[in-house]
Each structure stands twice: as C-alpha cells, then as structure tokens.
Design an enzyme around this catalytic site. Structure first.
Site, PDB file in Angstrom:
ATOM      1  N   GLY A   4       0.769  -1.238   0.000  1.00  0.00           N
ATOM      2  CA  GLY A   4       0.000   0.000   0.000  1.00  0.00           C
ATOM      3  C   GLY A   4       0.803   1.292   0.000  1.00  0.00           C
ATOM      4  O   GLY A   4       0.244   2.358  -0.224  1.00  0.00           O
ATOM      5  N   ASP A   5       2.109   1.223   0.256  1.00  0.00           N
ATOM      6  CA  ASP A   5       2.923   2.449   0.259  1.00  0.00           C
ATOM      7  C   ASP A   5       4.305   2.134  -0.319  1.00  0.00           C
ATOM      8  O   ASP A   5       5.335   2.547   0.214  1.00  0.00           O
ATOM      9  CB  ASP A   5       3.047   2.997   1.680  1.00  0.00           C
ATOM     10  CG  ASP A   5       3.632   4.415   1.700  1.00  0.00           C
ATOM     11  OD1 ASP A   5       3.633   5.070   0.647  1.00  0.00           O
ATOM     12  OD2 ASP A   5       4.095   4.842   2.773  1.00  0.00           O
ATOM     13  N   LEU A   6       4.312   1.402  -1.414  1.00  0.00           N
ATOM     14  CA  LEU A   6       5.570   1.002  -2.040  1.00  0.00           C
ATOM     15  C   LEU A   6       6.172   2.180  -2.796  1.00  0.00           C
ATOM     16  O   LEU A   6       5.519   2.785  -3.647  1.00  0.00           O
ATOM     17  CB  LEU A   6       5.318  -0.166  -3.006  1.00  0.00           C
ATOM     18  CG  LEU A   6       6.559  -0.829  -3.600  1.00  0.00           C
ATOM     19  CD1 LEU A   6       7.349  -1.548  -2.511  1.00  0.00           C
ATOM     20  CD2 LEU A   6       6.164  -1.813  -4.696  1.00  0.00           C
TER      21      LEU A   6
END
Length: 311
Positions: free
Chosen positions: A88-90
């Site tokens: 979700g926050d790559l």
C-alpha cells in the site's frame, strides 16, 4: 475496527513474516505505535536513483536485480498463507539496500491487511483517500477508495520505470509511453546505469507500462513466472537464450507463443499487431498466409517457463 487492538495484530503478523527481501521486524513500542526494523547500511533506492548522500549510481544489472527482488517480496506478501498483505505504500524510500546492495522492502503492513471487515472500515477508507494523490498510489483509489493487490502492482510499475529512467515519478508514465511510441526508447534510459541491453530495457519498459495501466483489470498479475523472468534478465548476458525461444519479429523471449499459418511461432501481441496493420503475409517468408488464425504453442510456452525456472 478496534484501533487499539489492530496494531497489536499487525505486530504479530509482521513478526512472523520471513523473506530475504523484506526488512526484518526487530521489535515494537506501544508508545506512538512505533516499529523497529533491522538496519541496512546502504540507504534507500531513492538515495541511489537520485544520488543523495553521495550514493554511487546503480548499474543496469543491479537495477534489474532489484526489480526482481521487489517482485519476489510482493508476491510473498500477496500470497502469504497466514494473512495476505497489501503493502500500500511502495516507493523507493521504502526499498532499502544492505551492505551488498541486496534490496529489502520496509514499511509494509501497518494497517493494510486484506481482511474484508478491515477494508470496509470508514477510517481505513479515509486513510487511503488521504494518500490517494501520492505519485506511487493507484489512481483507481481516487474513484473506488479500495486498496487492492493491483494497487501494489501499479506502484511496482512506477518503480520499474524509475529504475530505467532514473527520473522522478511525476509524469514518468506519459514520458516513457511517448518515447516508446516515437521509437526513442534510448532517450529515456538512465545512462549512469551503463549501457542497457536493448532486450532488457524493452522488456522492463513493457512490464512497467503494463503495470501502470489506469484500469486495474488491465494490469498483469504478480506470478512466479514473472518473478523468474525478472531474475533471468539480469543474468541474460551470462546465459544465452535458445534461438527458438525468441520471437522472429521482436527478437525477444516469447511469453505468449502463437503458431501462424506459415508454421512459425511468434509472440502473440507482435503477430496480432502485424496482422492488424493490414498485412496478410508471413513475416518470415513474405508469402500470403492461407488464413489469419493463431494457435497457442503450449509446448513451447511450457519449455520457456521451465528454462526460466532453471535460472
């Protein structure tokens, strides 16, 4: 969702995740919900792509290897037996490098577990909406507020394009698409990585753009075959490709081999493009094809996959 219990659940899940390309969780503090990870001395991928802290540039082999390791770690998260996790926050700042420049993904999991009751929670949706404009974030989230596995695929695609171009994420998809359509791929490659082999650059560009499709259903699935192919790319020069694995049109390894009426096997996308342009002749013999139907070459496809597995 009980916000006091949820982080504890995350810590339990994250502490059980062991993968060579995920940062190891060492401990957690209840104050501020802080997590403590292992230290990796070579900083982040962001540092090396943009030469922060006098970080040396990464070679094309190192970049291709990093893409393979990221895909391997994401596949592990998405298919974990205990509890499937969306990162979700790559982004490059969350991809860290150890002393030998092996990459590990950090900052995964904090509130991004897949269970349906969590995904439907209003507070979860509001968090996603707040980060929806972030340049690595799936643009579909703006419309649906749903974080999915394909959201990670989109972020991965942006990173692949950055590994190739060494540029900031804003507008990179449009820029790369334009270079490809004008047949000026070399113009967007980061020369500090050394001389990119053409077939490696083409395959990474193709994969990166597919992953960055606006519609999530048009993005590829992360599969073991994709990971193995990426693993193969950075060793390609050391391991020659059997000639019959290469598409006669593209001169690249085939992923969807299709037999045409001339008896030759081509990459499906390449041959369909050939026929869509109005041609009715064989790319190999220049003779008129007796029909325009294609037949999947399953035997060759399996042979190529087996060969990739041996890397």
């Amino acid at each position: 969702m009980n916000k006091h219990l949820f982080p504890c659940k995350q810590v339990i899940v994250l502490s059980k995740l062991k993968h060579p390309h995920l940062v190891t969780l060492i401990g957690a503090f209840s104050e501020g919900w802080s997590l403590v990870y292992e230290y990796l001395p070579n900083g982040s991928l962001h540092d090396h792509l943009f030469h922060k802290r006098n970080s040396p540039p990464l070679t094309w082999k190192a970049r291709t290897r990093i893409a393979a390791k990221i895909s391997s770690a994401l596949l592990f998260l998405h298919t974990s037996r205990s509890e499937k996790i969306i990162h979700g926050d790559l982004k490059p700042k969350n991809i860290l490098l150890d002393s030998e420049f092996n990459c590990k993904i950090g900052d995964f999991g904090i509130y991004r577990l897949v269970p349906e009751e969590t995904a439907r929670c209003p507070s979860f949706r509001r968090k996603i909406e707040r980060i929806g404009a972030f340049p690595y974030m799936d643009p579909e989230i703006e419309r649906t507020s749903d974080l999915t596995f394909k959201s990670d695929v989109y972020s991965f695609g942006i990173i692949v394009l950055q590994l190739l171009a060494g540029r900031f994420p804003h507008g990179i998809v449009k820029e790369v698409r334009q270079a490809v359509s004008c047949e000026k791929l070399a113009s967007i490659l980061d020369t500090s990585a050394g001389e990119w082999p053409t077939f490696v650059a083409r395959r990474l560009v193709d994969l990166g753009l597919q992953c960055c499709e606006l519609n999530s259903c048009d993005r590829p699935e992360l599969t073991p075959t994709m990971v193995m192919e990426l693993e193969w790319l950075h060793t390609a020069e050391e391991r020659p490709v059997p000639s019959f694995f290469l598409c006669p049109i593209l001169q690249e390894i085939m992923h969807d081999p299709q037999v045409a009426a001339d008896g030759f096997t081509y990459e499906g996308k390449a041959l369909r493009g050939w026929l869509a342009s109005g041609r009715e002749t064989s790319p190999m013999t220049n003779l008129k094809l007796t029909h325009l139907h294609l037949t999947p070459n399953h035997a060759l496809r399996h042979a190529i996959q087996d060969w990739l597995c041996q890397t």
